[in-house]
Structure formats: structure tokens, C-alpha cells
Design a protein around this motif. Structure first.
Motif, mmCIF file in Angstrom:
data_model
loop_
_atom_site.group_PDB
_atom_site.id
_atom_site.type_symbol
_atom_site.label_atom_id
_atom_site.label_comp_id
_atom_site.label_asym_id
_atom_site.label_seq_id
_atom_site.Cartn_x
_atom_site.Cartn_y
_atom_site.Cartn_z
ATOM 1 N N UNK A 34 8.345 58.361 25.605
ATOM 2 C CA UNK A 34 7.251 57.964 24.319
ATOM 3 C C UNK A 34 6.781 59.523 23.792
ATOM 4 N N UNK A 35 6.531 59.452 24.535
ATOM 5 C CA UNK A 35 5.368 60.831 24.228
ATOM 6 C C UNK A 35 6.430 62.035 23.549
ATOM 7 N N UNK A 36 7.660 61.951 23.893
ATOM 8 C CA UNK A 36 8.539 63.054 23.580
ATOM 9 C C UNK A 36 9.240 62.767 22.467
ATOM 10 N N UNK A 138 5.618 51.136 15.910
ATOM 11 C CA UNK A 138 5.259 51.927 16.703
ATOM 12 C C UNK A 138 4.905 51.686 17.747
ATOM 13 N N UNK A 139 5.223 52.279 18.705
ATOM 14 C CA UNK A 139 4.818 52.571 20.126
ATOM 15 C C UNK A 139 3.657 53.058 20.535
ATOM 16 N N UNK A 147 -0.800 62.537 19.289
ATOM 17 C CA UNK A 147 0.050 62.593 18.996
ATOM 18 C C UNK A 147 0.128 61.246 18.061
ATOM 19 N N UNK A 148 0.232 60.191 18.404
ATOM 20 C CA UNK A 148 0.436 58.596 17.806
ATOM 21 C C UNK A 148 -0.442 58.771 16.391
ATOM 22 N N UNK A 152 1.139 57.805 12.588
ATOM 23 C CA UNK A 152 -0.041 56.850 12.279
ATOM 24 C C UNK A 152 -0.267 56.719 10.326
ATOM 25 N N UNK A 153 -0.752 58.383 10.753
ATOM 26 C CA UNK A 153 -1.341 59.024 9.431
ATOM 27 C C UNK A 153 -0.343 59.536 8.189
#
Length: 259
Positions: A34-36, A138-139, A147-148, A152-153
Motif C-alpha cells: 500500500x505504501x509503495x 483512498x486506502x 505519503x497518504x 490527499x492534499x
């Protein structure tokens, strides 16, 4: 299991440890994946912004050269006629530099809704079973990473009108803090989705909620979720609830941040 069978006890403990180890590895792999994926999305967006910035710079140079050429032509006469060069838009092509002025290259065909989802299983179910053309899902991978938040920004800045932000997660103290973190980090109100008292009473379970009194006094989504926990005396894992489209859930009720 009998105390007279030590080998059976050892085998059971070994199986339990092996199972927990496998679960930990699976969860770590899912988190890294998920991070990748989020990092890839951010890298693509950054590349696009950099690419358009360089294009805009090249066009500025071309405009300067064109202006200098016209200044030189203005001093000359060709059989009594004056000529100048002009840049003309090519029909059927989009001006990428103009469309990206002041915002990333990301456009939406209609007013956008954003839904953040805390857990991976619910995220997959949402996009497969309750997909909506005007909702970007968005997960967050639990508590959203930097990063998430950056992704979102980007989405918020790219939208032509301020989009409404929904969040679907566990109804517990951690879920309340996640919603509050989203509001604080993004500076926009968060609407809890499928986290209302009616849903919690239907699918929730008894558990140790901890002291949520301080959270319940906070404004915004964090306070709404904490007050739901205090009111029902129940907790809710979001995987226990089937996904529904945003706006079709009784729990998707807008609120004013700060009240």
C-alpha cells in the motif's frame, strides 16, 4: 488438550507461533504494498508537475525568441510589406501549461467526493462492490502516513471545487483519532461514513473502549465518533459492515467542523 501430553502442547504452541508469524508477514507485505502504491502515485504527480513546469519554461523561451524575431522584422520591409510571426494554437490539442496553472495536472469531470478507508479488506470491497464515478477512494493503511496525507492534499488542490471528504474506519478510539488527524492535517471537515450509532448498534460488539471522554469533547469527526462509542457502549470493526455508496449510508451525515 491434556497436561499428560507435552508433545501435543509443544506442537500446538509451535503451530500458533507459526500462524502468528505468517499473519505478521502478510500484514507487513500488505502495508508495504500500500505504501509503495501511494508513493508511486505521488511520484507520478510530482513528475507531471515537473514536466509541465519545464514545458512552460521552454514556451517562455520560444515566446522570447519570437518577440525578438518580430522586432527585427519590424525594421525591415519586403517589397513594401511588413511581416510578423505569431504563435497559433493547434486545433484538437490541449494546452497543458495553461490547464495546470496554479494546480497539479489533475482534473475532474464533476464535483468530487473523496472517501478514505482505514482497512485494506474494506477498501477492496468498497471499490469492487460500491464503485462510484464521482468518488475517489483512498486506502489509508490504518493511521495515514505522510505519503497518504500528501496524496490527499494533491487531490484537494486539484479539484475545481472543494470536495467533500468522507472517512470509513473502525469505530473505536483509534478510528476517532484517525478521523481527527485527517481533519487536522488537511484543514477540511471529515464526514464519518458507516460509523453512526445505528450501524454500530446493528453490527458492533462489546469491548474495552477506554476513556473516550476527552475525545468526545473535541469538535469535528473525532468528537462525533467518540460520542457514538460513549452512547452505544459498543465498538465496531469496519470489516463487519458491507460497503455502500457514499451518500447512501445513514452514517454519511455532513457536519460543520468545530461544532
Amino acid at each position: 488438550m491434556s497436561d499428560d501430553d507435552p508433545m501435543a502442547t509443544i506442537d500446538a504452541v509451535a503451530a500458533c507461533v507459526a500462524g502468528e508469524d505468517a499473519n505478521l508477514r502478510d500484514n507487513e507485505i500488505v502495508r508495504k504494498e500500500a505504501e509503495a502504491a501511494q508513493a508511486r502515485l505521488e511520484a507520478i504527480q510530482t513528475f507531471k508537475e515537473d514536466f509541465v513546469s519545464k514545458m512552460r519554461g521552454a514556451f517562455d523561451v520560444m515566446d522570447g525568441l519570437l518577440g525578438e524575431l518580430n522586432r527585427q522584422l519590424h525594421k525591415r520591409s519586403f517589397h513594401g510589406l511588413a511581416y510578423r510571426f505569431a504563435r497559433q494554437e493547434a486545433p484538437g490539442y490541449r494546452d497543458m501549461t495553461r490547464s495546470s496553472s496554479g494546480r497539479p495536472i489533475l482534473g475532474w469531470r464533476k464535483p468530487l467526493l473523496i472517501l478514505t478507508v482505514e482497512n485494506l479488506t474494506s477498501f477492496h470491497r468498497q471499490v469492487r462492490e460500491a464503485r462510484q464515478a464521482d468518488v475517489c477512494v483512498v486506502y489509508t493503511g490504518g493511521f495515514p502516513s505522510l505519503t497518504v496525507i500528501r496524496v490527499l492534499r494533491h487531490l484537494l488542490r486539484a479539484a475545481p471545487t472543494p470536495p467533500r471528504l468522507f472517512h470509513w474506519g473502525d469505530v473505536d478510539a483509534g478510528g476517532a483519532r484517525i478521523a481527527g488527524h485527517l481533519e487536522d492535517s488537511l484543514g477540511t471537515a471529515v464526514v464519518p461514513h458507516l460509523m453512526d450509532a445505528s450501524t454500530v448498534r446493528r453490527f458492533g460488539r462489546a469491548g474495552r473502549a477506554g476513556d473516550v471522554r476527552a475525545l468526545s469533547r473535541r469538535p469535528g469527526a473525532v468528537g462525533i465518533i467518540a460520542r457514538t462509542i460513549a452512547e452505544t457502549g459498543l465498538l465496531l470493526e469496519q470489516e463487519a459492515v458491507d460497503p455502500v455508496p457514499v451518500g447512501n449510508a445513514s452514517g454519511s451525515v455532513p457536519h460543520q467542523r468545530g461544532g
